[in-house]
Motif scaffolding. Structure first.
Motif, PDB file in Angstrom:
ATOM      1  N   PRO A   1       0.827  -1.203   0.000  1.00 10.32           N
ATOM      2  CA  PRO A   1       0.000   0.000   0.000  1.00 10.32           C
ATOM      3  C   PRO A   1       0.861   1.252   0.000  1.00 10.32           C
ATOM      4  O   PRO A   1       1.988   1.243   0.491  1.00 10.32           O
ATOM      5  N   GLY A   2       0.314   2.290  -0.550  1.00 18.31           N
ATOM      6  CA  GLY A   2       0.979   3.590  -0.462  1.00 18.31           C
ATOM      7  C   GLY A   2       2.078   3.823  -1.472  1.00 18.31           C
ATOM      8  O   GLY A   2       2.716   4.878  -1.441  1.00 18.31           O
TER       9      GLY A   2
ATOM     10  N   GLU B   1      -5.410   2.256   7.605  1.00 17.06           N
ATOM     11  CA  GLU B   1      -6.592   1.668   6.969  1.00 17.06           C
ATOM     12  C   GLU B   1      -7.283   2.608   5.991  1.00 17.06           C
ATOM     13  O   GLU B   1      -7.807   2.159   4.970  1.00 17.06           O
ATOM     14  N   GLN B   2      -7.303   3.897   6.282  1.00 14.49           N
ATOM     15  CA  GLN B   2      -7.989   4.828   5.366  1.00 14.49           C
ATOM     16  C   GLN B   2      -7.022   5.480   4.394  1.00 14.49           C
ATOM     17  O   GLN B   2      -7.310   5.631   3.220  1.00 14.49           O
TER      18      GLN B   2
ATOM     19  N   ASN C   1      -4.015   4.318   3.716  1.00 12.71           N
ATOM     20  CA  ASN C   1      -3.178   3.280   3.086  1.00 12.71           C
ATOM     21  C   ASN C   1      -1.721   3.689   2.936  1.00 12.71           C
ATOM     22  O   ASN C   1      -1.152   3.601   1.854  1.00 12.71           O
TER      23      ASN C   1
END
Lengths: 300, 402
Positions: free
Chosen positions: B27-28, B98-99, B101
């Protein structure tokens, strides 16, 4: 620990305990006068104390106003804030909800509002010392070392307590307040204006808290969380008997001395437990508190 | 023509699926950016511990981006306020992971608060580099995911102070005041090791951080006739103890840990200059705050935040502490190569060893070492002038599995 050291600790513990205890006693007095007349434990008393301290700090340090303006302005602000809270918020809550618990919740709301307001100003972000208005030079009383500020705190607190006792016992307004505490309906029947009396009591409790803040702020460093000291005042009120004015004062001194004695003779770690230990002992031996009068049991 | 179209379509779909799969794993990360989550106390009474530390980390990332980024990718950061509070910090971490990422985390200025996020971070396998929190409880026993103490570990703070008291002041009996919580316990454990080696007797009083009347602990320590007093508390109890020492005429050295020096100006205001006649503060940087060796960092701050720099008491004392963790994060990403994964970054972190040019000691991690810095200097402070003393004092404490 040798005897000589124990004697020094004993004297110092009593001297320091009387100083801090005098402030706990003032705050306990503020709590008890409200409880006696409204049946409400005011959980915002600590935050009123804190906010009053910050009002004084703002005027004296940041606005550099002379102290003869700062002191009355702070007391007036505390009086008006508490009187208006009683009139505008609590009267409204009492009208719409009969249960006392809603009044208690309203005081909790006030505590959050005051803490939030102080944090919003940014002044509460760093521990600050309110300048001492008397010198902090030390003097020896026996083998205990106290400062001139300590003596001023103790002397002022005792004078303020004596003034309030005189007012409650010997003035018409004070007797009206006591009558409201004993039986509000009967007091109203004999011509006491309940609404005005409640506003006055809440305002006076604000003034007492403000005096406590002005006295102790040079010693404890101010933060937005300094109102937590009110836990010690609640402990003092419980030890003394929650409905007794003399009890609140004696309780304050007991808590102050017990804190120091526990720290000196048992452990510094146990200082925070000392007030709860005092409460526990008093509740087991005398559930109504030291000056709580005869124990009564309500049927439910 | 039709076949070519099908092949092109399948190739496109395959590529899309692969990139989605890669995206799910990491992620990210995009072709152009690496998203990181920053958090620290941006409000509340403890904001002095982190507000400008966050600003320092941001300005370092901005500089890296300006210089071309990391293997062609720019750092994109999202900032959350943790208010030095465990609940707020865990909420901020969850939001960032979680939001938002984020690929990795870089935050936290308060030890107790960061420890609360340990389980979540390990469970979610997110690389986490602390800002200036010592966070010993999250660093030890070591995990594969959490790295910190870029300013210093609490285990090392106390040890380095004892070392200084013994070596520079010749103290044999040292009065030691810590907090009566985990933070104080870590501190004391490290101190005991150095006290033992230096033949120093430690007389310990542990106080609650919310204490109002410090008479009792101070009198007990003074009764032990110590050669020096070591204060390893936060700023408020420390100031109360310094005031009490002056009130009671104590004139032996007082040594204040780095955790108690959120604002030296405010300390002077609170205790008065007379209370600082025999006073030393611990510093984890190579120089005193605002000193010559740190000038580039302060110049960078002035350029990045001209409005803040014009305000009194800004930058705040701990501002430069935000640079080493940001350096460590950037270095780990660089070492992980052009296709970074969380596992590659974590492997790079475990082998990291560099001189930040900001802190007193090197930033060193290892197989069991999760606290980057263990060294400090000391400054003689009289309320006006800060005079750094010679020597770097390093704690001997190292983690040993029990």
């Amino acid at each position: 620990m040798d005897l000589q050291l124990a004697l020094i600790f004993l004297q110092q513990g009593i001297a320091s305990g009387l100083v801090s205890g005098s402030v706990y006693a003032l705050l306990a007095l503020a709590i008890v006068i409200i409880f006696k007349t409204s049946d409400v434990p005011n959980f915002a008393q600590g935050e009123v104390f804190m906010a009053a301290g910050y009002v004084a700090l703002y005027l004296f340090v940041f606005q550099q106003m002379p102290i003869w303006i700062v002191l009355p302005a702070t007391l007036l602000a505390a009086f008006l804030a508490m009187a208006l809270f009683r009139r505008v918020v609590l009267d409204q809550v009492a009208k719409s909800a009969k249960d006392l618990v809603y009044l208690v919740i309203a005081t909790l709301g006030l505590s959050y509002v005051l803490k939030g307001l102080v944090r919003r100003t940014g002044f509460g972000d760093t521990p600050r010392s309110f300048p001492a208005l008397v010198p902090t030079d030390s003097v020896m009383i026996g083998q205990a070392s106290v400062t001139l500020l300590d003596l001023a705190i103790f002397g002022t607190a005792v004078a303020v307590m004596a003034a309030f006792f005189w007012m409650f016992n010997y003035t018409k307004t004070g007797r009206a307040m006591r009558a409201v505490g004993m039986n509000p309906k009967a007091a109203q029947l004999v011509g006491v204006d309940l609404r005005r009396c409640h506003m006055l009591i809440w305002g006076l409790s604000g003034v007492i808290s403000a005096i406590a803040a002005l006295l102790i702020s040079p010693k404890i460093l101010m933060t937005a969380d300094m109102g937590s000291i009110v836990m010690l005042a609640f402990a003092a009120a419980i030890v003394g008997g929650f409905s007794s004015l003399p009890g609140a004062i004696v309780g304050g001194f007991i808590i102050g001395i017990v804190e120091n004695m526990v720290g000196l003779f048992i452990s510094s770690r146990a200082i925070v437990l000392a007030p709860f230990l005092a409460i526990l002992i008093v509740l087991v031996l005398r559930p109504q508190g030291l000056f709580g009068g005869k124990l009564t049991i309500k049927k439910v | 023509m039709k076949t070519n179209g099908i092949v092109r379509g399948l190739t496109l779909a395959g590529g899309l699926l692969m990139s989605l799969a890669a995206g799910a794993q990491e992620p990210g990360i995009t072709d152009k950016t690496i998203k990181i989550g920053i958090f620290g106390p941006l409000s509340g009474q403890n904001m002095a511990y982190g507000f400008d530390v966050v600003n320092a980390a941001k300005m370092y990332y901005d500089k890296v981006n300006k210089d071309g980024g990391i293997h062609g990718r720019k750092i994109e950061y999202v900032v959350e306020d943790d208010r030095c509070n465990a609940n707020d910090l865990v909420a901020a971490v969850k939001k960032l992971v979680e939001q938002e990422n984020v690929f990795m985390l870089n935050g936290g200025s308060c030890s107790a608060a960061v420890v609360a996020a340990k389980d979540y971070i390990v469970r979610n396998k997110v690389p986490y580099l602390m800002l200036n929190a010592s966070g010993d409880g999250a660093l030890f026993p070591p995990t594969d995911y959490i790295f910190g103490a870029f300013s210093i570990s609490q285990y090392a703070v106390g040890g380095a102070m004892v070392e200084f008291a013994a070596k520079s002041l010749g103290a044999k009996t040292v009065a030691y005041i810590n907090h009566d919580d985990a933070y104080g316990a870590w501190n004391l454990e490290g101190s005991k090791k150095d006290a033992e080696v230096n033949g120093v007797k430690l007389v310990v009083e542990s106080v609650n951080p919310t204490i109002n009347d410090v008479t009792a602990p101070f009198l007990k320590l003074r009764a032990a006739n110590p050669d020096a007093i070591l204060l390893v508390t936060y700023a408020r109890p420390a100031a109360l103890l310094i005031k009490k020492a002056a009130e009671l005429g104590f004139n032996k050295p007082i040594i204040l840990s780095v955790t108690g020096t959120a604002s030296l100006n405010q300390l002077v205001g609170n205790v008065g200059k007379d209370a600082l006649k025999n006073f030393y503060t611990q510093e984890v940087m190579i120089d005193s705050p605002g000193g010559d060796k740190l000038k580039p960092i302060y110049d960078m701050y002035k350029a990045a935040y001209p409005d803040l720099a014009a305000k009194p008491d800004h930058p705040q004392t701990y501002m430069p502490y935000g640079i080493p963790p940001a350096m460590s994060l950037v270095k780990a990403l660089q070492d992980a190569g052009p296709n970074p994964t969380r596992e590659k970054v974590l492997a790079a972190l475990k082998a990291q060893d560099f001189d930040s040019g900001v802190m007193a000691g090197r930033m060193q991690f290892g197989p069991q070492q999760r606290a980057a810095n263990r060294s400090t200097i000391f400054i003689k402070y009289d309320g006006t002038t800060m005079a750094p003393l010679p020597g770097v004092f390093t704690s001997r404490w190292t983690y040993e599995a029990k």
